[in-house]
Design an enzyme around this catalytic site. Structure first.
Site, PDB file in Angstrom:
ATOM      1  CG  HIS A 146      -2.040  -0.955   1.203  1.00 52.46           C
ATOM      2  ND1 HIS A 146      -1.849  -2.271   1.505  1.00 52.46           N
ATOM      3  CD2 HIS A 146      -3.369  -0.834   0.941  1.00 52.46           C
ATOM      4  CE1 HIS A 146      -3.002  -2.921   1.433  1.00 52.46           C
ATOM      5  NE2 HIS A 146      -3.938  -2.079   1.081  1.00 52.46           N
ATOM      6  CG  ASP A 196      -0.011   0.400  -4.201  1.00 51.59           C
ATOM      7  OD1 ASP A 196       1.052   0.708  -3.626  1.00 51.59           O
ATOM      8  OD2 ASP A 196      -1.025  -0.011  -3.594  1.00 51.59           O
ATOM      9  N   GLY A 197      -0.786  -2.582  -5.343  1.00 50.70           N
ATOM     10  CA  GLY A 197      -1.886  -3.536  -5.162  1.00 50.70           C
ATOM     11  C   GLY A 197      -3.215  -2.859  -4.894  1.00 50.70           C
ATOM     12  CG  HIS A 198      -5.938  -0.164  -2.283  1.00 49.92           C
ATOM     13  ND1 HIS A 198      -6.709   0.729  -3.014  1.00 49.92           N
ATOM     14  CD2 HIS A 198      -6.707  -0.547  -1.226  1.00 49.92           C
ATOM     15  CE1 HIS A 198      -7.886   0.874  -2.410  1.00 49.92           C
ATOM     16  NE2 HIS A 198      -7.917   0.110  -1.338  1.00 49.92           N
ATOM     17  CG  HIS A 275     -10.966  -4.468  -2.130  1.00 51.99           C
ATOM     18  ND1 HIS A 275     -10.543  -3.151  -2.095  1.00 51.99           N
ATOM     19  CD2 HIS A 275     -11.387  -4.762  -0.885  1.00 51.99           C
ATOM     20  CE1 HIS A 275     -10.705  -2.681  -0.865  1.00 51.99           C
ATOM     21  NE2 HIS A 275     -11.209  -3.633  -0.117  1.00 51.99           N
ATOM     22  CD  GLU A 327     -12.728  -5.210   3.123  1.00 55.28           C
ATOM     23  OE1 GLU A 327     -12.088  -4.455   2.382  1.00 55.28           O
ATOM     24  OE2 GLU A 327     -12.711  -5.127   4.353  1.00 55.28           O
ATOM     25  CD  GLU A 343     -14.560  -0.657   2.688  1.00 53.08           C
ATOM     26  OE1 GLU A 343     -14.310  -1.748   2.162  1.00 53.08           O
ATOM     27  OE2 GLU A 343     -13.691   0.153   3.067  1.00 53.08           O
ATOM     28  CB  CYS A 345     -14.254   3.048   1.491  1.00 53.15           C
ATOM     29  SG  CYS A 345     -13.406   3.727   2.909  1.00 53.15           S
ATOM     30  CB  CYS A 423     -10.455   2.787   4.998  1.00 43.19           C
ATOM     31  SG  CYS A 423     -11.581   1.386   5.108  1.00 43.19           S
ATOM     32  CB  CYS A 424     -15.422   3.748   6.451  1.00 48.47           C
ATOM     33  SG  CYS A 424     -15.363   2.185   5.550  1.00 48.47           S
TER      34      CYS A 424
END
Ligand code: ZN
Length: 654
Positions: A146, A196-198, A275, A327, A343, A345, A423-424
């Site tokens: 991340h 990046d993975g995210h 995700h 998720e 979620e 987010c 995160c949210c």
């Protein structure tokens, strides 16, 4: 200067009662509360909530930055992306200065910028987990690290903070970060041919490009999007080189490549998989870059993902993510209501995506979904007190099921103080404090008004648009346009799909104007114009496509943009015994005392008598006893603000 520049939005004040309350709540409650939490000074405990992820400390996020800056001793604590809680909070605070300047808060945020600057490495790198505890692993396990996600969130915050306050240091940290990333990533010799993975850095770099005009950042964002999935085994190769079992986040190496949207190049990805938050962040970055580069493949991918999500994978409330496992999205029309994820987010990210699509093309559908998220799926993430939050937003909940069924234990029926993975809360805060940036889009010679959130907006050429209404409770929308220089432009107003019927008057004269792609367009060249739009606010029974197994033979209730839900606080349980019919009569009234002021719907329903608890579990089908009752419904976003009980959006049809 072209015409579009002349029309640019210069200044906007939100005057909507509904949103002013939320925006003040963020300033008065949410920001101070979250700051305390991140400094480990709040009297809360996350350990009892399912999303605590086995964590016992509450945050440690600011402490991590202090350690990285050499101002404190110790180890990093929390997720490798713990820094992002601070950055999203900073971004939310930055937007709040636009409507609520606060010198005390400003001192805190200026000092925070100083701290972040001290934590940043000389080469621009900043991710406190790696700086403190794993410097030898920087950029070596991007699937899980991340690092670019984390720096992307700072870049967004830095740009927002600079724009709100002029603090040059805030922007410099961001450009140094982006330069560091540019030095390390790309297809040139010696650089990492990865990503990046995210996803997140793509949209962040686009925002940095918008602010600085430096094409290098746009090119880098474009590179990340083009490179994604080109070598589907990129993450595994890195994982092996870094030590296969030496995971940063346990189990992430075993998730399918599609979880990371890395199984194939974006242009070959047929559906929105993996995700959900990753998908919508990726889509937002794609939409930015498609607009600025004219990359047709990318634009096509934006539309493909949009259609897949909105037409086949979205709940009526705008929530997305059908399963807690990863998720994630599952498959088309799979929308279970009681085991879903949804979620907060992901809904916030969907609002980002919709806004960028509106910047590309004037389609009412994007405004419809943006509105759906703002008034339902995203907003439900926060309690009315601003101090409790949902990570998961179900459409059907039962405290007994959440407690007794492990497959539903992720579904909370009360909002939590905080989360191990937090995160949210700040994501929603930054959406609410920046809501003014979501109301208009200026394209060519057109101002599009796609949200009915009352405001006063100044555009170029001294054009002023005053929108007054009592939305979302009332459908009377009044616009006053002042145009002292007689500029000739088009004013487009979105006609929501929930309002097939509407009336429009311009300067008191009824107009019949065809709807084009969800908008009606008026030519404005006079000094002033007065527009009255009346939207259909009748209570509607909604159905889902019968391809959706979970909602077959069920009805939900919607009025205007608001999706309604029943709670046990108003209705005798169990809620699954209630049935609605097309003949159900609905009565709407506004109750200013309830739930900070909400529109309530009372609808006639039938309720089957509950079997005795000593009756056999199975019997032959027989005539059941039903009685006529009244079902009370509240806006979905406001559920779980009273006693803990069942909640339900979809009801069986009589
Ligand atoms: Zn989240």
């Amino acid at each position: 200067m072209d015409v579009a520049d002349k029309l640019n939005l210069q200044n906007i004040n939100i005057t909507s009662d509904f949103w002013e309350r939320y925006r003040e709540l963020v300033v008065k409650e949410v920001l101070p509360y979250q700051w305390k939490v991140m400094n480990d000074e709040a009297d809360i405990s996350i350990s009892t909530d399912p999303q605590n992820n086995g964590r016992d400390k509450n945050s440690h996020a600011v402490a991590n930055l202090k350690i990285a800056a050499g101002k404190a001793k110790g180890h990093h604590y929390g997720f490798p992306f713990q820094d992002t809680d601070v950055y999203k909070w900073l971004e939310a605070a930055a937007y709040s200065f636009n409507y609520h300047p606060d010198t005390d808060l400003r001192k805190i945020t200026d000092r925070l910028i100083d701290l972040i600057s001290e934590a940043q490495d000389d080469d621009g790198y900043l991710s406190t987990y790696f700086q403190i505890d794993a410097p030898e692993r920087k950029f070596k396990r991007l699937q899980q690290s991340h690092e670019l996600y984390t720096m992307g969130h700072y870049i967004e915050a830095g740009v927002a903070y600079y724009q709100a306050t002029g603090n040059q240091k805030a922007l410099d940290i961001a450009t140094r970060m982006a330069d560091c990333i540019d030095d390390h990533f790309g297809l040139e010799d010696g650089k990492i041919p990865g990503y990046d993975g995210h996803p997140e850095i793509e949209l962040a770099l686009s925002r940095l490009y918008e602010e600085t005009g430096n094409k290098k950042y746009l090119k880098l964002a474009h590179y990340f999007l083009k490179q994604r999935g080109q070598d589907p085994s990129f993450f595994e190769k890195q994982d092996r080189a870094d030590g296969w079992d030496n995971e940063i986040l346990q189990g992430m190496r075993d998730l399918p490549r599609s979880y990371y949207q890395a199984a194939e190049p974006i242009k070959d990805q047929k559906t929105a998989d993996g995700h959900a938050v990753r998908v919508v962040y990726l889509c937002t970055g794609m939409a930015y870059v498609a607009r600025y580069t004219g990359d047709k493949d990318l634009l096509e991918s934006c539309r493909r993902f949009w259609n897949d999500i909105v037409r086949r994978r979205m709940y009526i409330t705008g929530n997305i993510g059908s399963t807690t496992t990863g998720e994630a999205f599952t498959y088309d029309y799979d929308l279970p209501n009681d085991t879903m994820y949804g979620e907060t987010c992901a809904s916030v990210g969907m609002a980002f995506f919709a806004r960028q699509m509106l910047n590309i093309e004037a389609k009412g559908e994007y405004g419809d979904i943006l509105e759906k998220e703002l008034f339902n799926g995203a907003l439900s993430g926060m309690a009315l007190d601003g101090k409790h939050f949902f990570y998961v937003n179900p459409l059907e909940a039962d405290p007994a099921a959440s407690k007794g069924n492990p497959g539903k234990s992720h579904v909370l029926t009360h909002r939590a103080d905080w989360f191990g993975c937090a995160c949210c809360p700040a994501n929603l805060a930054r959406l609410i404090t920046s809501i003014d940036q979501y109301l208009y889009t200026v394209n060519d010679n057109t101002i599009l008004s796609h949200q009915f959130i009352a405001n006063e907006a100044k555009f170029g050429n001294n054009i002023k648009v005053i929108q007054a209404n009592n939305f979302p409770w009332d459908g009377a929308i009044h616009y006053k346009i002042q145009n002292p220089s007689h500029t000739s432009f088009k004013f487009g107003i979105r006609i929501p799909t929930w309002s097939k019927k509407f009336t429009l008057e311009v300067n008191g004269i009824a107009k019949s104007i065809p709807v084009q792609d969800g908008f009606v367009y008026l030519n404005i060249d006079d000094q002033a114009a007065s527009i009255d739009l009346n939207l259909d606010m009748s209570v509607k029974l909604m159905r889902a496509s019968n391809r959706v197994n979970a909602d077959f033979e069920k009805s939900a209730v919607q009025r205007g943009p608001i999706v309604y839900a029943a709670e046990q606080a108003d209705n005798q349980g169990p809620l699954w015994l209630y049935q609605l019919s097309p003949k159900s009569k609905a009565d709407y009234h506004f109750n200013e005392k309830l739930l900070k002021g909400v529109g309530i719907i009372k609808i006639t329903a039938s309720r089957e008598a509950l079997d005795n608890d000593n009756a056999p579990l199975y019997t032959e089908e027989k005539q059941t006893n039903t009685e006529s009752v009244e079902l009370t419904l509240i806006p979905y976003y406001s559920w779980a603000n009273r006693e803990n009980g069942q909640m339900r959006v979809w009801f069986n049809k009589e």
